[in-house]
Design a protein around this motif. Structure first.
Motif, PDB file in Angstrom:
ATOM      1  N   LEU A 126       0.836  -1.201   0.000  1.00 34.49           N
ATOM      2  CA  LEU A 126       0.000   0.000   0.000  1.00 34.49           C
ATOM      3  C   LEU A 126       0.868   1.247   0.000  1.00 34.49           C
ATOM      4  CD1 LEU A 126      -2.748   1.425   0.239  1.00 34.49           C
ATOM      5  CD2 LEU A 126      -2.511   1.241   2.735  1.00 34.49           C
ATOM      6  N   ALA A 127       1.883   1.279   0.858  1.00 28.51           N
ATOM      7  CA  ALA A 127       2.771   2.440   0.906  1.00 28.51           C
ATOM      8  C   ALA A 127       3.432   2.670  -0.449  1.00 28.51           C
ATOM      9  CB  ALA A 127       3.833   2.240   1.991  1.00 28.51           C
ATOM     10  N   GLU A 128       3.905   1.605  -1.069  1.00 30.20           N
ATOM     11  CA  GLU A 128       4.574   1.727  -2.372  1.00 30.20           C
ATOM     12  C   GLU A 128       3.615   2.251  -3.428  1.00 30.20           C
ATOM     13  OE1 GLU A 128       5.940  -2.260  -2.697  1.00 30.20           O
ATOM     14  OE2 GLU A 128       7.730  -1.920  -1.464  1.00 30.20           O
ATOM     15  N   SER A 129       2.383   1.761  -3.418  1.00 32.47           N
ATOM     16  CA  SER A 129       1.407   2.198  -4.425  1.00 32.47           C
ATOM     17  C   SER A 129       1.017   3.657  -4.241  1.00 32.47           C
ATOM     18  CB  SER A 129       0.161   1.315  -4.366  1.00 32.47           C
ATOM     19  OG  SER A 129      -0.599   1.563  -3.188  1.00 32.47           O
ATOM     20  N   LYS A 130       1.136   4.162  -3.005  1.00 30.95           N
ATOM     21  CA  LYS A 130       0.749   5.537  -2.699  1.00 30.95           C
ATOM     22  C   LYS A 130       1.934   6.498  -2.700  1.00 30.95           C
ATOM     23  CE  LYS A 130      -3.664   4.753  -1.736  1.00 30.95           C
ATOM     24  NZ  LYS A 130      -4.797   5.433  -2.420  1.00 30.95           N
ATOM     25  N   GLY A 131       3.142   5.981  -2.905  1.00 26.34           N
ATOM     26  CA  GLY A 131       4.323   6.842  -2.884  1.00 26.34           C
ATOM     27  C   GLY A 131       4.709   7.308  -1.511  1.00 26.34           C
ATOM     28  N   VAL A 132       4.370   6.536  -0.477  1.00 29.55           N
ATOM     29  CA  VAL A 132       4.650   6.879   0.920  1.00 29.55           C
ATOM     30  C   VAL A 132       5.766   5.987   1.444  1.00 29.55           C
ATOM     31  CG1 VAL A 132       3.687   6.826   3.261  1.00 29.55           C
ATOM     32  CG2 VAL A 132       2.333   7.762   1.368  1.00 29.55           C
ATOM     33  N   THR A 133       6.603   6.553   2.312  1.00 30.57           N
ATOM     34  CA  THR A 133       7.702   5.812   2.933  1.00 30.57           C
ATOM     35  C   THR A 133       7.382   5.560   4.405  1.00 30.57           C
ATOM     36  OG1 THR A 133       9.329   6.787   1.438  1.00 30.57           O
ATOM     37  CG2 THR A 133      10.162   5.834   3.480  1.00 30.57           C
ATOM     38  N   LEU A 134       7.506   4.299   4.829  1.00 31.62           N
ATOM     39  CA  LEU A 134       7.386   3.951   6.242  1.00 31.62           C
ATOM     40  C   LEU A 134       8.758   4.102   6.879  1.00 31.62           C
ATOM     41  CD1 LEU A 134       5.067   0.813   6.100  1.00 31.62           C
ATOM     42  CD2 LEU A 134       4.443   3.215   6.463  1.00 31.62           C
ATOM     43  N   VAL A 135       8.799   4.790   8.012  1.00 32.67           N
ATOM     44  CA  VAL A 135      10.071   5.169   8.623  1.00 32.67           C
ATOM     45  C   VAL A 135      10.101   4.663  10.066  1.00 32.67           C
ATOM     46  CG1 VAL A 135      11.666   7.065   9.073  1.00 32.67           C
ATOM     47  CG2 VAL A 135      10.015   7.259   7.201  1.00 32.67           C
ATOM     48  N   MET A 136      10.995   3.719  10.340  1.00 28.35           N
ATOM     49  CA  MET A 136      11.103   3.164  11.692  1.00 28.35           C
ATOM     50  C   MET A 136      12.130   3.943  12.497  1.00 28.35           C
ATOM     51  SD  MET A 136      11.766  -0.737  12.924  1.00 28.35           S
ATOM     52  CE  MET A 136      10.078  -1.204  12.533  1.00 28.35           C
ATOM     53  N   GLU A 137      11.726   4.353  13.693  1.00 24.85           N
ATOM     54  CA  GLU A 137      12.626   5.169  14.506  1.00 24.85           C
ATOM     55  C   GLU A 137      13.552   4.315  15.360  1.00 24.85           C
ATOM     56  OE1 GLU A 137      12.765   9.180  17.223  1.00 24.85           O
ATOM     57  OE2 GLU A 137      10.812   8.251  16.847  1.00 24.85           O
ATOM     58  N   LEU A 138      14.818   4.727  15.371  1.00 30.48           N
ATOM     59  CA  LEU A 138      15.809   4.192  16.298  1.00 30.48           C
ATOM     60  C   LEU A 138      15.705   4.980  17.600  1.00 30.48           C
ATOM     61  CD1 LEU A 138      18.665   4.148  13.684  1.00 30.48           C
ATOM     62  CD2 LEU A 138      17.951   2.102  14.917  1.00 30.48           C
ATOM     63  N   LEU A 139      15.483   4.265  18.721  1.00 30.16           N
ATOM     64  CA  LEU A 139      15.314   4.900  20.028  1.00 30.16           C
ATOM     65  C   LEU A 139      16.236   4.252  21.044  1.00 30.16           C
ATOM     66  CD1 LEU A 139      11.407   4.928  20.129  1.00 30.16           C
ATOM     67  CD2 LEU A 139      12.868   6.900  19.697  1.00 30.16           C
ATOM     68  N   ASN A 140      16.627   5.002  22.065  1.00 24.04           N
ATOM     69  CA  ASN A 140      17.468   4.399  23.094  1.00 24.04           C
ATOM     70  C   ASN A 140      16.612   3.619  24.087  1.00 24.04           C
ATOM     71  OD1 ASN A 140      17.468   5.594  26.031  1.00 24.04           O
ATOM     72  ND2 ASN A 140      17.160   7.397  24.700  1.00 24.04           N
ATOM     73  N   SER A 141      17.141   2.470  24.514  1.00 20.99           N
ATOM     74  CA  SER A 141      16.477   1.643  25.528  1.00 20.99           C
ATOM     75  C   SER A 141      17.159   1.783  26.884  1.00 20.99           C
ATOM     76  CB  SER A 141      16.489   0.172  25.097  1.00 20.99           C
ATOM     77  OG  SER A 141      17.828  -0.289  24.944  1.00 20.99           O
ATOM     78  N   ARG A 142      18.159   2.635  26.961  1.00 15.56           N
ATOM     79  CA  ARG A 142      18.946   2.784  28.183  1.00 15.56           C
ATOM     80  C   ARG A 142      18.343   3.814  29.130  1.00 15.56           C
ATOM     81  NH1 ARG A 142      24.982   3.708  26.855  1.00 15.56           N
ATOM     82  NH2 ARG A 142      24.794   1.482  26.396  1.00 15.56           N
ATOM     83  N   VAL A 143      17.794   4.901  28.586  1.00 18.88           N
ATOM     84  CA  VAL A 143      17.312   6.006  29.410  1.00 18.88           C
ATOM     85  C   VAL A 143      15.811   6.223  29.243  1.00 18.88           C
ATOM     86  CG1 VAL A 143      17.522   8.491  29.853  1.00 18.88           C
ATOM     87  CG2 VAL A 143      19.565   7.142  29.302  1.00 18.88           C
ATOM     88  N   ASP A 144      15.350   6.371  28.016  1.00 20.21           N
ATOM     89  CA  ASP A 144      13.988   6.836  27.764  1.00 20.21           C
ATOM     90  C   ASP A 144      12.975   5.747  27.449  1.00 20.21           C
ATOM     91  OD1 ASP A 144      14.425   9.831  27.791  1.00 20.21           O
ATOM     92  OD2 ASP A 144      15.881   9.240  26.272  1.00 20.21           O
ATOM     93  N   HIS A 145      13.392   4.690  26.773  1.00 19.55           N
ATOM     94  CA  HIS A 145      12.432   3.700  26.286  1.00 19.55           C
ATOM     95  C   HIS A 145      12.910   2.280  26.586  1.00 19.55           C
ATOM     96  CE1 HIS A 145      10.336   6.949  24.269  1.00 19.55           C
ATOM     97  NE2 HIS A 145      11.483   7.329  23.723  1.00 19.55           N
ATOM     98  N   PRO A 146      12.903   1.883  27.851  1.00 18.28           N
ATOM     99  CA  PRO A 146      13.358   0.539  28.204  1.00 18.28           C
ATOM    100  C   PRO A 146      12.611  -0.541  27.429  1.00 18.28           C
ATOM    101  CG  PRO A 146      13.002   1.869  30.173  1.00 18.28           C
ATOM    102  CD  PRO A 146      12.455   2.657  29.020  1.00 18.28           C
ATOM    103  N   ASP A 147      13.360  -1.534  26.948  1.00 19.11           N
ATOM    104  CA  ASP A 147      12.825  -2.716  26.262  1.00 19.11           C
ATOM    105  C   ASP A 147      12.477  -2.449  24.795  1.00 19.11           C
ATOM    106  OD1 ASP A 147      12.305  -5.516  26.492  1.00 19.11           O
ATOM    107  OD2 ASP A 147      10.145  -5.105  26.485  1.00 19.11           O
ATOM    108  N   TYR A 148      12.661  -1.224  24.303  1.00 14.75           N
ATOM    109  CA  TYR A 148      12.407  -0.972  22.876  1.00 14.75           C
ATOM    110  C   TYR A 148      13.393  -1.787  22.044  1.00 14.75           C
ATOM    111  CZ  TYR A 148      11.503   1.608  18.548  1.00 14.75           C
ATOM    112  OH  TYR A 148      11.174   1.955  17.263  1.00 14.75           O
ATOM    113  N   MET A 149      12.888  -2.446  20.993  1.00 12.91           N
ATOM    114  CA  MET A 149      13.735  -3.389  20.271  1.00 12.91           C
ATOM    115  C   MET A 149      14.710  -2.714  19.305  1.00 12.91           C
ATOM    116  SD  MET A 149      12.857  -6.909  18.241  1.00 12.91           S
ATOM    117  CE  MET A 149      12.585  -7.791  19.791  1.00 12.91           C
TER     118      MET A 149
END
Length: 256
Positions: A126-149
């Motif tokens: 769907l994203a490709e057909s609509k010309g949209v890019t899905l963007v996954m964020e890199l986040l820290n799991s040490r301070v702000d977001h524990p357990d984020y993969m």
């Protein structure tokens, strides 16, 4: 003020949540005055406020940060919300929709990656057909977001490689990756093909880009620009000083 982001090579924007005390219409006017192109992390009901100032939403929101694609129990919810965001973004002729791995909840890294691939392969057509890019964020799991993969560049870059879609990439958050791994400029130079969006903030504290923090943004901005980057660099700091003065200074530092 005397700043104009249009004089530099990078398209600069700002994250709305950092200015939650300020009406969006007022923030949009200030963003436009500084030569910036848009505002990050908005939902569709907020689009009109930026459009009236000639701005775009440089990253559209979608599903919750903690409940993401690495855990199959959230796949249906994520698919529903990503679909809505893709449709709304495409209707405006805009480009980026954010997504997250979410928290691991005991899922190992390889299984989590396979789960992300399964979920993304379902929504990417769907994203490709609509010309949209899905963007996954890199986040820290040490301070702000524990357990984020997705908390390491290497893991995210491997996910990009396995998917092999021009409509999927990473949000390289400089603040978060400084906490997790450092070596920011070298990582940008080595893996810039996987990075389709950037966030700024000072470390420690996610405050403004001043002399009280350990990152120097002018050389980082030059390194990004030197890769030929054509996406958006969004400022995502919470200022301790006057927030609009801090935004002007950040724009100045990143106008390279």
């Amino acid at each position: 003020m005397n700043v104009d982001a249009k004089q530099g090579r990078l398209q600069q924007s700002v994250c709305q949540w950092c200015y939650g005390h300020m009406p969006l219409e007022e923030l949009a006017a200030e963003v436009a005055r500084r030569g910036m192109v848009g505002i990050d992390l908005l939902e569709p009901k907020q689009f009109a406020a930026v459009k009236q100032h000639g701005l775009v939403c440089t990253m559209v929101t979608s599903h919750p940060l903690e409940d993401g694609l690495c855990d199959p129990q959230f796949h249906d919810m994520c698919h529903e919300r990503l679909t809505a965001s893709i449709e709304a973004t495409a209707a405006e002729g805009w480009k980026n929709v954010i997504c997250f791995t979410g928290n691991a909840r005991g899922i190992d890294r390889e299984t989590g990656m396979r789960n992300c691939i399964a979920a993304l392969e379902k929504i990417l057509p769907l994203a490709e057909s609509k010309g949209v890019t899905l963007v996954m964020e890199l986040l820290n799991s040490r301070v702000d977001h524990p357990d984020y993969m997705c908390d390491r560049s290497e893991w995210g870059v491997e996910l990009v490689r396995r998917l092999g879609s021009k409509h999927f990439g990473l949000l390289f958050d400089i603040y978060h990756m400084q906490i997790m791994e450092g070596d920011i400029i070298r990582t940008i130079q080595q893996h810039h093909d996987a990075f389709v969006h950037y966030h700024t903030a000072g470390n420690p504290g996610r405050h403004e880009l001043d002399d009280q923090q350990e990152l120097r943004y002018p050389p980082i901005a030059r390194a990004i620009a030197d890769t030929g980057f054509e996406g958006f660099l969004a400022h995502e700091f919470v200022a301790k000083s006057d927030p609009l003065d801090a935004l002007s200074d950040a724009v100045r530092q990143c106008t390279v």
